[in-house]
Design a protein around this motif. Structure first.
Motif, short mmCIF file in Angstrom:
data_model
loop_
_atom_site.label_atom_id
_atom_site.label_comp_id
_atom_site.label_asym_id
_atom_site.label_seq_id
_atom_site.Cartn_x
_atom_site.Cartn_y
_atom_site.Cartn_z
N TYR A 147 0.82 -1.22 0.00
CA TYR A 147 0.00 0.00 0.00
C TYR A 147 0.85 1.27 0.00
O TYR A 147 0.69 2.14 -0.84
CB TYR A 147 -0.93 0.00 1.20
CG TYR A 147 -1.89 1.16 1.21
CD1 TYR A 147 -3.03 1.12 0.41
CD2 TYR A 147 -1.67 2.28 1.98
CE1 TYR A 147 -3.91 2.19 0.38
CE2 TYR A 147 -2.54 3.36 1.97
CZ TYR A 147 -3.68 3.30 1.17
OH TYR A 147 -4.55 4.35 1.13
N GLN A 196 2.84 1.50 -2.99
CA GLN A 196 1.89 1.52 -4.11
C GLN A 196 2.19 0.48 -5.17
O GLN A 196 1.99 0.70 -6.35
CB GLN A 196 1.86 2.92 -4.76
CG GLN A 196 1.46 4.02 -3.80
CD GLN A 196 1.21 5.34 -4.50
OE1 GLN A 196 0.74 5.33 -5.63
NE2 GLN A 196 1.52 6.44 -3.85
N PRO A 201 -3.17 2.20 -3.98
CA PRO A 201 -4.05 3.28 -4.50
C PRO A 201 -3.94 3.51 -5.99
O PRO A 201 -4.88 3.97 -6.62
CB PRO A 201 -3.59 4.51 -3.70
CG PRO A 201 -2.88 3.98 -2.52
CD PRO A 201 -2.30 2.68 -2.89
N THR A 202 -2.76 3.23 -6.59
CA THR A 202 -2.62 3.50 -8.02
C THR A 202 -3.55 2.64 -8.86
O THR A 202 -3.94 3.03 -9.96
CB THR A 202 -1.17 3.24 -8.45
OG1 THR A 202 -0.79 1.92 -8.07
CG2 THR A 202 -0.23 4.26 -7.81
N TYR A 245 -6.59 2.03 -8.14
CA TYR A 245 -7.87 2.75 -8.16
C TYR A 245 -7.76 4.00 -9.04
O TYR A 245 -8.66 4.29 -9.84
CB TYR A 245 -8.25 3.14 -6.74
CG TYR A 245 -9.47 4.04 -6.64
CD1 TYR A 245 -10.73 3.55 -6.97
CD2 TYR A 245 -9.36 5.35 -6.24
CE1 TYR A 245 -11.84 4.36 -6.90
CE2 TYR A 245 -10.46 6.17 -6.16
CZ TYR A 245 -11.71 5.68 -6.49
OH TYR A 245 -12.81 6.49 -6.42
N ALA A 246 -6.62 4.71 -8.93
CA ALA A 246 -6.47 5.95 -9.69
C ALA A 246 -6.26 5.69 -11.16
O ALA A 246 -6.81 6.40 -12.01
CB ALA A 246 -5.30 6.75 -9.11
N ASP A 247 -5.44 4.65 -11.50
CA ASP A 247 -5.09 4.41 -12.90
C ASP A 247 -6.07 3.50 -13.62
O ASP A 247 -6.34 3.66 -14.80
CB ASP A 247 -3.68 3.78 -13.00
CG ASP A 247 -2.61 4.72 -12.46
OD1 ASP A 247 -2.90 5.93 -12.35
OD2 ASP A 247 -1.51 4.26 -12.13
N ARG A 268 -12.39 -0.56 -7.83
CA ARG A 268 -12.98 -0.12 -6.58
C ARG A 268 -12.59 -1.01 -5.40
O ARG A 268 -12.55 -0.54 -4.26
CB ARG A 268 -14.51 -0.12 -6.73
CG ARG A 268 -15.03 0.82 -7.83
CD ARG A 268 -14.92 2.28 -7.42
NE ARG A 268 -15.66 2.56 -6.22
CZ ARG A 268 -16.97 2.82 -6.19
NH1 ARG A 268 -17.66 2.85 -7.30
NH2 ARG A 268 -17.59 3.08 -5.04
N VAL A 311 -8.16 -3.16 -0.16
CA VAL A 311 -8.13 -1.71 -0.46
C VAL A 311 -9.45 -1.39 -1.15
O VAL A 311 -9.79 -2.00 -2.17
CB VAL A 311 -6.95 -1.35 -1.38
CG1 VAL A 311 -7.02 0.13 -1.75
CG2 VAL A 311 -5.63 -1.67 -0.69
N ASP A 358 -11.79 1.68 -2.76
CA ASP A 358 -11.78 3.06 -3.28
C ASP A 358 -10.46 3.75 -3.01
O ASP A 358 -10.38 4.93 -2.65
CB ASP A 358 -12.93 3.87 -2.67
CG ASP A 358 -14.28 3.38 -3.15
OD1 ASP A 358 -14.30 2.71 -4.20
OD2 ASP A 358 -15.29 3.65 -2.50
N GLY A 359 -9.34 2.98 -3.16
CA GLY A 359 -8.02 3.55 -3.00
C GLY A 359 -7.56 3.71 -1.57
O GLY A 359 -6.47 4.22 -1.34
N GLN A 360 -8.36 3.28 -0.57
CA GLN A 360 -8.01 3.44 0.84
C GLN A 360 -7.84 2.06 1.48
O GLN A 360 -8.62 1.13 1.22
CB GLN A 360 -9.10 4.23 1.59
CG GLN A 360 -9.35 5.63 1.04
CD GLN A 360 -8.12 6.51 1.17
OE1 GLN A 360 -7.42 6.47 2.17
NE2 GLN A 360 -7.86 7.32 0.14
#
Length: 858
Positions: free
Chosen positions: A100, A103, A107-108, A110-112, A116, A131, A133-135
């Protein structure tokens, strides 16, 4: 004697001419009414058929879109699951910091990728890492997947040995979701030894929304692809997700060409019917008047007979106006009747075929037509497809229907369906071939490769796979446009196809990536000779309009059974070899070797560590002072980035800078260098400037001007104390775009210098056109002076050229007193090198500034 009686015959009652004419006209009108009704029905049928075809086609592309989505998540979860580092940090033990914080699996994703949910389920089927929603979260995977989790884990672990991921559709919170899962294995990492227990499973969850589905639908030509509402579930255009629709359904709006046809066709038929009725009324009125005048004469009978003949002729005209041709055969299978439409449809002549055997003209795939007609209990409503050759020698396809006659003959209709059959074949062809080049696509490649591997190739007669990627192709698209790029791909496809033997395969599986499957190559020498011929063929000029285009190729080679016996592994090994070929200078080839995979793993680790280093302060800046040669005063310093790896020690820039450029990390790295260097230099004396190197890729992406401006504003350094060093590759790739960016930077007050001048294609036009403030003579000219004096006139010429253009000339690589004396004698402005000062860290450079300010000397 009585008189003989005379018998007078009573006249035979005769229908009046008026009634006959009226009946004939009414029959004719009825016939035409039937024709118009038939035409209307045909229009309705055609409209419905068009709408149905569009519905079928859009359903086909919807299915392709969903399958592509499944392949995408399967490929992504496979890359992360079949990885030695993931096995060590997510299976052997749960390392939250690695997954985490750094990365790697955090989170990446979720971002890239928009995932979910990310879960790791351990060998005991407990959620060990999640993880949402990136959290980082403690949510259990069973809370999201409910009843589908056990089957998903079973299928994922079943594919561990073959490195095969699995996917399923699920309903999460009332919304459809695509779930990808794969067993976490060491992959091909030789440093990791797997344990004996069941593997942990990595799960990615992608919840599908209408926006995502709409974008996906546009990529495949499906209009308004979205989640189906309750009212839309029982209608058309519905694609069920998951078994029995457990994840919901998709709905889209297929085109409706049939509605447009009805809007045009039915009014025209109605107008034509109205005109015919008016004409019939007028004809009836005129003929009735004439019949009343001639009703008492014999001529009226002749007139009615003539009218009947005309009516029969009209009926024949209607029959011949049909798109089908009508036929009859006797008990021996010979034509006894052919309608006139036969000639216009087939191009053949009726007299030539009347009396000829039907089997001589038509044939079916299963035998002769007469054999089909003689099948016992054959249903009369069943038709058969037949083939015949027209007068141009082209094979045509017709659909034949037939009914038996009382004399043991048959009559029926024949409809030409050549275009319909060809369209169906075209759809089947496109599903397995590339639409641009006509080469087999990835689907056909996989089928062909599986078939060849089943024949069990041997080391003496191996199956050879070439993974070929074009070099310099991107510049063709950028400079000449995609139409020129398509022309290049078509030309290259033809050249490749001409270089292989019958029975081999050339496939296009990506933008400029091709795969060749070859047999009957007996050894490495033959493979290398073929690769040489392929590269020479591809390097030949390609004419596009008035220009000649040149591209190259790199080739990766893998062979079965030496390297692998599975299609997936063979493809992956060929890609690894291709990567080595590109790293080896392009326009060459490489055979797969076991250590290549280790290099890929090592590079992947280095990329992950670099991403972590940029975000967590493992990078350092050193500054190499630059001095004025005339009086030895320090005028500034060049910022040089260093990476102090916690395990590997100091990693040189020439190792990690190429990785940053290839992966896109160069923007984050450059931002850190500019922000740190500018902030530190803002505290220097005002007469000192700081120089920062830029990568050519930064001119193509990343909003360079905005990034530089933001770094200057945040550090509050004067723009005139900032110098950006660029190489000539910037001008070669996109001269107009680079010129506009450099002019904008100059308007901000930034200085610009050309780095490594004289090592490439540097030209006087660049120095005159582009707004440079200075140029730097490459260190190679000074380093060779000890062995030869040939470079001394070159240095003098470069200095003279720079002064003539009002540029500050800086020499790199000053390592001896002789170097410094030479540069002083030719009036070079500035210099830097180990003889003057090595690169210093921030503390060392600050100490040098203090000494300089105190003594006034370097």
């Amino acid at each position: 004697m009585p008189e003989p009686s005379t018998a007078i015959a009573s006249p035979v009652p005769r229908r009046s001419s008026v009634s006959i004419i009226r009946a004939s006209v009414l029959k004719f009108v009825g016939l035409l009414t039937g024709v118009f009704l038939l035409a209307g029905y045909l229009v309705l049928y055609l409209a419905h058929d068009l709408d149905r075809n569009e519905e079928t086609e859009s359903a086909f592309y919807t299915q392709k879109a969903v399958r592509a989505l499944e392949k995408s998540i399967a490929a992504t979860v496979k890359d992360y699951a079949f990885w030695g580092d993931a096995y060590k940090h997510l299976h052997t033990r749960i390392d939250t910091d690695w997954a985490y914080v750094r990365q790697n699996v955090g989170p990446t994703l979720y971002a890239d990728f928009g995932f979910r949910g990310i879960f790791v389920v351990d060998a005991a089927d407990h959620t060990a890492y999640s993880v949402v929603d990136g959290q980082l979260s403690s949510v259990d995977a069973s809370t999201w997947l409910k009843h589908g989790l056990p089957d998903l884990l079973t299928q994922a672990r079943a594919g561990a040995e073959a490195e095969t991921p699995t996917t399923l559709f699920a309903n999460i919170g009332g919304r459809p979701a695509l779930v990808g899962a794969a067993a976490i294995t060491p992959g091909t990492d030789p440093t990791v030894t797997p344990d004996d227990g069941p593997p942990s499973v990595l799960i990615f969850v992608d919840i599908l929304g209408d926006d995502r589905l709409g974008t996906l639908g546009k990529d495949y030509g499906v209009d308004e692809l979205r989640i189906a509402t309750a009212a839309e579930l029982n209608g058309p255009s519905v694609f069920v997700l998951g078994e029995n629709g457990v994840a919901g359904s998709l709905h889209w709006n297929p085109p409706k060409p049939g509605e447009r046809l009805l809007g045009l066709g039915l009014p025209l038929i109605g107008i034509a019917a109205l005109l015919v009725c008016l004409m019939a009324w007028a004809i009836l009125r005129r003929t009735t008047a004439s019949a009343r005048a001639l009703d008492a004469s014999y001529q009226s009978l002749q007139t009615s007979q003539s009218a009947l003949a005309i009516s029969e002729a009209r009926f024949r005209d209607v029959v011949e106006a049909s798109s089908d041709w009508i036929w009859e055969i006797d008990h021996a299978g010979r034509f006894t009747y052919l309608s006139e439409r036969f000639e216009s449809v087939t191009g053949l002549t009726r007299p030539e075929w009347l009396g000829a055997p039907m089997d001589q003209l038509l044939c079916t795939e299963l035998g002769t037509v007469t054999q089909w007609l003689s099948i016992p209990n054959r249903r009369p409503d069943i038709s058969v497809q037949c083939r015949y050759v027209d007068t141009q020698g082209q094979e045509r396809i017709t659909r034949l229907s037939a009914r038996a006659m009382a004399d043991q003959g048959f009559r029926g209709t024949a409809t030409d369906v050549t275009e319909e059959v060809e369209s169906r074949r075209r759809i089947e062809f496109l599903s397995q071939h590339d639409s641009l080049t006509g080469l087999p696509n990835r689907t056909r490649l996989r089928e062909f490769l599986d078939g060849k591997l089943k024949t069990q190739p041997t080391a003496e007669r191996p199956l050879v796979m070439l993974s070929l990627d074009l070099d310099r192709f991107k510049s063709v698209n950028d400079l000449l446009g995609h139409a020129a790029g398509d022309a290049v791909l078509n030309e290259i496809s033809g050249r490749l196809a001409n270089r292989v033997r019958h029975g081999d395969l050339v496939a296009r599986i990506g933008g400029d990536e091709f795969v060749l499957i070859l047999t009957d190559l007996k050894g490495q020498d033959e493979v290398e000779m073929l690769c040489q011929r392929l590269i020479e063929s591809i390097e030949s000029p390609i004419r596009i309009g008035e220009q000649e285009v040149f591209v190259g190729a790199s080739i990766g080679i893998a062979m079965a059974p030496t390297d692998a016996t599975e299609a997936t592994e063979l493809l992956r090994y060929a890609d690894i070899a291709l990567y080595e070929a590109k790293s080896g200078g392009r326009n060459t080839w490489r055979f797969y070797a076991g250590d290549m995979n280790s290099k890929i793993v090592e590079r992947r680790r280095l990329e992950s560590d670099l991403r972590f280093a940029i975000k967590h302060g493992e990078l350092r800046l050193h500054f190499q002072p630059r001095f004025r040669i005339a009086d030895g005063k320090m005028v500034g310093a060049e910022a040089l980035v260093r990476w102090q790896h916690p395990e590997r020690g100091l990693i040189p820039p020439d190792t990690f800078i190429p990785i940053a450029e290839e992966t896109g990390l160069i923007l984050a790295l450059s931002n850190w260098v500019m922000e740190t260097a500018f902030q530190y230099a803002s505290s220097w004396p005002d007469q000192l400037f700081v120089s920062v190197n830029l990568s050519p890729s930064e001119f193509k992406r990343g909003s360079l001007v905005e990034r530089v401006q933001r770094a200057v504003q945040q550090s509050r350094i004067e723009p005139g104390r900032v110098e950006l060093e660029i190489t000539e590759n910037v001008m070669l790739d996109d001269a107009p775009g680079a010129l506009e960016i450099m002019r904008t930077l100059k308007r901000l007050g930034i200085r610009i210098a050309m780095d490594d001048f004289g090592t490439g294609y540097s030209s006087l036009s660049y120095l005159r056109t582009f707004p440079f403030d200075g140029l730097k003579i490459d260190r190679s000219f000074l380093s060779r002076l000890t062995a030869t004096e040939d470079d001394r006139p070159v240095i003098e010429a470069i200095v003279g050229l720079g002064h003539a253009l009002s540029l500050t000339v800086t020499a790199e690589g000053i390592e001896t007193p002789e170097h410094l004396e030479l540069l002083r004698s030719v009036l070079c402005d500035e210099g830097q090198g180990y003889f003057l000062s090595r690169p210093l860290d921030m503390e060392g450079f600050s100490a040098l500034i203090r000494v300089t300010e105190t003594t006034g000397e370097t």
